[in-house]
Design an enzyme around this catalytic site. Structure first.
Site, PDB file in Angstrom:
ATOM      1  N   HIS A 126      30.921 -52.304  53.905  1.00 36.92           N
ATOM      2  CA  HIS A 126      29.787 -50.778  54.416  1.00 36.92           C
ATOM      3  C   HIS A 126      29.564 -50.896  55.568  1.00 36.92           C
ATOM      4  CE1 HIS A 126      26.233 -49.187  53.896  1.00 36.92           C
ATOM      5  NE2 HIS A 126      26.695 -49.015  52.586  1.00 36.92           N
ATOM      6  N   GLU A 142      27.817 -50.639  56.760  1.00 43.71           N
ATOM      7  CA  GLU A 142      26.093 -51.531  57.213  1.00 43.71           C
ATOM      8  C   GLU A 142      26.510 -52.681  57.568  1.00 43.71           C
ATOM      9  OE1 GLU A 142      23.756 -50.846  54.179  1.00 43.71           O
ATOM     10  OE2 GLU A 142      23.139 -48.504  54.542  1.00 43.71           O
ATOM     11  N   SER A 173      23.639 -40.333  50.478  1.00 42.69           N
ATOM     12  CA  SER A 173      22.624 -39.412  50.053  1.00 42.69           C
ATOM     13  C   SER A 173      23.219 -38.965  48.184  1.00 42.69           C
ATOM     14  CB  SER A 173      21.462 -38.517  50.511  1.00 42.69           C
ATOM     15  OG  SER A 173      21.397 -39.077  52.222  1.00 42.69           O
ATOM     16  N   LYS A 187      21.624 -53.051  47.410  1.00 43.71           N
ATOM     17  CA  LYS A 187      21.591 -53.805  48.983  1.00 43.71           C
ATOM     18  C   LYS A 187      20.518 -54.767  49.130  1.00 43.71           C
ATOM     19  CE  LYS A 187      23.157 -49.010  50.904  1.00 43.71           C
ATOM     20  NZ  LYS A 187      23.268 -47.975  52.157  1.00 43.71           N
ATOM     21  N   GLU A 235      32.485 -42.813  53.225  1.00 44.02           N
ATOM     22  CA  GLU A 235      31.089 -43.186  53.363  1.00 44.02           C
ATOM     23  C   GLU A 235      30.525 -43.029  54.662  1.00 44.02           C
ATOM     24  OE1 GLU A 235      28.660 -45.812  50.182  1.00 44.02           O
ATOM     25  OE2 GLU A 235      28.673 -46.502  52.029  1.00 44.02           O
ATOM     26  N   GLY A 280      21.825 -42.792  53.676  1.00 38.12           N
ATOM     27  CA  GLY A 280      20.180 -42.907  53.197  1.00 38.12           C
ATOM     28  C   GLY A 280      19.315 -41.877  54.041  1.00 38.12           C
ATOM     29  N   ASN A 325      25.087 -49.391  44.581  1.00 36.08           N
ATOM     30  CA  ASN A 325      24.744 -50.791  46.317  1.00 36.08           C
ATOM     31  C   ASN A 325      23.395 -51.059  46.278  1.00 36.08           C
ATOM     32  OD1 ASN A 325      24.676 -52.383  48.244  1.00 36.08           O
ATOM     33  ND2 ASN A 325      26.017 -50.418  49.293  1.00 36.08           N
TER      34      ASN A 325
HETATM   35  O1  G3H Z   1      26.547 -47.877  49.636  1.00 35.02           O
HETATM   36  C1  G3H Z   1      25.870 -47.011  49.399  1.00 35.02           C
HETATM   37  C2  G3H Z   1      25.390 -45.871  50.255  1.00 35.02           C
HETATM   38  O2  G3H Z   1      25.573 -46.763  51.743  1.00 35.02           O
HETATM   39  C3  G3H Z   1      24.673 -45.287  50.554  1.00 35.02           C
HETATM   40  O3  G3H Z   1      23.630 -44.829  50.502  1.00 35.02           O
HETATM   41  P1  G3H Z   1      22.431 -44.187  50.441  1.00 35.02           P
HETATM   42  O4  G3H Z   1      22.910 -43.320  49.060  1.00 35.02           O
HETATM   43  O5  G3H Z   1      20.869 -44.410  49.797  1.00 35.02           O
HETATM   44  O6  G3H Z   1      22.302 -42.894  51.117  1.00 35.02           O
END
Ligand code: G3H
Length: 249
Positions: free
Chosen positions: A94, A96, A212, A11, A166, A172, A9
């Site tokens: 998600h 976010e 993460s 983002k 998640e 993150g 992803n």
């Molecule tokens: O969509 C992915 C997740 O929000 C994980 O993000 P991350 O790997 O940066 O923690």
């Protein structure tokens, strides 16, 4: 039988030239695992991603969509528009989107319905916040997110549903759920599905872990029996790291 899946992803990262560089780097990677591989660029870069990744086996997916078929929804994108450029799979729910755009379980149920009505696959995301885990409410939160957004569906719909657990506190932050925490929650999610739809369906749904995941921890997380892959944020922005995770199966 459920599949192993690793989805990147991206983002709100990467302009066109950065996207082109990452796409090009992805075409130079070698997959040695059995995992299905997906990447989710920003909307303006989807078409370019399709052009570069065609014939690579890497699926290009979308990060979000609206539930309406078309119309006066400034700034939004529908399932049919996504499909017209080749998108077959969309990430919905998600954290976010839930946090910054006030997406509720009820809204997400409508988005899931719209995606399925358009014969798309859904990666449905959910997960508890840190306060929920500290108070021991993580299972109740996850259960209600799944029930509210998905339990109106017919059993056959789950052929096109991928789940992504998640925990918000691990996204993150560099703080990953331990492999045991991920396994415990994934087993709980599968039991929740089995209680409603039976074990055949529960066993057929892929449940991804996100939060993460890095090359250094992917193998241990993916070794857990109910973890069928990952939804990868930060580490998916480097082709080598992303493929190290893909190849961790
Ligand atoms: O969509 C992915 C997740 O929000 C994980 O993000 P991350 O790997 O940066 O923690």
């Amino acid at each position: 039988m459920r599949k192993n899946i690793v989805a990147g992803n991206w983002k709100m990262n990467n302009d066109l030239s950065q996207t082109e560089a990452l796409l090009s780097a992805l075409t130079n990677q070698t997959k040695t695992s059995n995992a299905e591989v997906m990447v989710a660029p920003t909307f303006p870069n989807l078409y370019q991603a399709f052009n570069v990744l065609k014939n690579t086996g890497i699926e290009v997916i979308a990060q979000n969509m609206h539930f309406a078929e078309n119309g006066a929804y400034t700034g939004e994108v529908s399932a049919s528009i996504l499909k017209s450029v080749g998108v077959q799979t969309v990430i919905l729910g998600h954290s976010e989107r839930r946090e910054y755009f006030n997406e509720t379980d009820e809204l997400l149920a409508k988005k899931v319905d719209a995606a399925l009505a358009n014969d798309m696959r859904v990666i449905f995301c959910f997960g508890e916040e840190l306060a929920d885990r500290k108070s021991g409410n993580e299972e109740a939160v996850v259960e209600s997110q799944i029930k509210n957004a998905l339990f109106h569906l017919e059993p056959s719909a789950f052929e096109n549903i991928i789940l992504a657990y998640e925990p918000v506190w691990a996204i993150g932050t560099g703080e990953t759920a331990s492999p045991e925490q991920a396994q415990d929650m994934h087993a709980f999610i599968r039991k929740t599905l089995a209680d409603k739809y039976g074990t055949d369906i529960a066993d057929s749904v892929s449940i991804l872990y996100g939060g993460s995941v890095k090359p250094a921890n992917a193998q241990e997380i993916f070794s857990k029996p109910d973890v069928d892959g990952g939804l990868i944020g930060g580490a998916s922005l480097k082709a080598e790291d992303f493929f190290a995770i893909v190849n961790a199966f």
